[in-house]
Scaffold this active site. Sequence first.
Site, mmCIF file in Angstrom:
data_model
loop_
_atom_site.group_PDB
_atom_site.id
_atom_site.type_symbol
_atom_site.label_atom_id
_atom_site.label_comp_id
_atom_site.label_asym_id
_atom_site.label_seq_id
_atom_site.Cartn_x
_atom_site.Cartn_y
_atom_site.Cartn_z
ATOM 1 N N MET A 175 -0.335 1.113 5.301
ATOM 2 C CA MET A 175 -1.165 1.296 6.490
ATOM 3 C C MET A 175 -2.221 0.198 6.564
ATOM 4 S SD MET A 175 -1.976 3.003 9.184
ATOM 5 C CE MET A 175 -1.080 4.553 9.077
ATOM 6 N N ASP A 226 -4.429 -5.215 5.658
ATOM 7 C CA ASP A 226 -4.750 -6.008 4.475
ATOM 8 C C ASP A 226 -3.567 -6.883 4.082
ATOM 9 O OD1 ASP A 226 -6.290 -6.901 2.319
ATOM 10 O OD2 ASP A 226 -5.493 -5.360 0.972
ATOM 11 N N HIS A 246 -2.353 -1.112 -3.591
ATOM 12 C CA HIS A 246 -3.504 -0.237 -3.415
ATOM 13 C C HIS A 246 -3.274 1.029 -4.239
ATOM 14 C CE1 HIS A 246 -4.157 -2.231 0.779
ATOM 15 N NE2 HIS A 246 -4.616 -2.989 -0.210
ATOM 16 N N SER A 256 0.855 -1.185 0.000
ATOM 17 C CA SER A 256 0.000 0.000 0.000
ATOM 18 C C SER A 256 0.894 1.240 0.000
ATOM 19 C CB SER A 256 -0.954 -0.022 1.200
ATOM 20 O OG SER A 256 -1.931 0.986 1.081
ATOM 21 N N THR A 257 0.735 2.148 0.963
ATOM 22 C CA THR A 257 1.487 3.405 0.975
ATOM 23 C C THR A 257 2.999 3.149 0.921
ATOM 24 O OG1 THR A 257 -0.245 4.364 2.349
ATOM 25 C CG2 THR A 257 1.811 5.600 2.177
#
Length: 341
Positions: free
Chosen positions: A282, A285, A189, A163-164
């Site tokens: 973050m 998931d 993501h 993600s991030t």
Amino acid sequence: MRIKRTIRVLVVDDSVVFRELLSRGISSEPGIEVVATAKDPFDARDKILQFEPDVMTCDVEMPKMNGIEFIRRLIPQYPIPVIVVSSVSSAVFEAMDAGAVDFVVKPYMGEKKSLERFIYDMIEKIKIASTAKIVQNAAKSSVYSNSVNESFDASKIIAIGASTGGTEAISKILKNMPAKIPGMVIVQHIPPVFSRLFAERLNTSTNLNVKEAQNGDYVEQGKVLIAPGDKHMRIRKISGRYRVECFKGDKVNGHCPSVDVLFESVAKVAGKDAVGVILTGMGYDGAKGLLAMKRNGAQTIGQDENSSVVYGMPKVAYNIGAVSKQVSLDKIAASILEMLK
């Protein structure tokens, strides 16, 4: 996402109308305060020194100096989390490479829903960015030599979730992979359209065949499939070959595509023939899916805290026992290759 203190934000944009719109929008959220605005990078630098913001939002297209060059010069001197505001283009990945932690797509100014969505996304990303670590880019990763002809089992599969901070992490890993690596499936993501732009960028900067996944694509040696930004992706096994299914669905763990959806399918279908990797991001998931992979015999890797922009997803996975080996980003490619031998 809860925050414990007021996040001080600097808004940088050459449009006075957009600066006002963004400032009013994000200031409506309790715990976020716009301490200053700036019209260009030179103005922004002065405001950083004066107000010491926690997070900066930055337009890409600006007079005097574009946002990408500004970020590239800024981060080494003032390591502040930057969220880039951009139109739909590959420029966002250049900004991420320069040191930005995330990006938000500029809204259609005449559409209320687009503006509302933009403000919501910006608020959430400001909260995440306020917890992010600025990881200084060391020497650029070198592309794995084409002359290296290592032999890998074609029945193996590599699954990665992020993600991030993940776009840069994935890029660094793939640049250190040989051309004949077993097939890879990746969930990052990322918004729709950008998943295709991200895949195209990786396709030109690595030795691998990288593309945005389409329903029915086969996972093959030397090929990397990136989940579309608005669809889940899972694998099936058809006549001894792995094939992906991309489908619309509700968000899982707050995301579509979801890392857990991919990892759980890999656990079920590939078992011990898989290597799973969970990267910076973050939330949680992918943690349960990685645990399922490990329990079914897969070898698993988690990015460590020091090299993660946000040590969320890898931390949860590590804490529940889903990670076989935790290493820094610069050692993940070598760890994958070691596990495949």
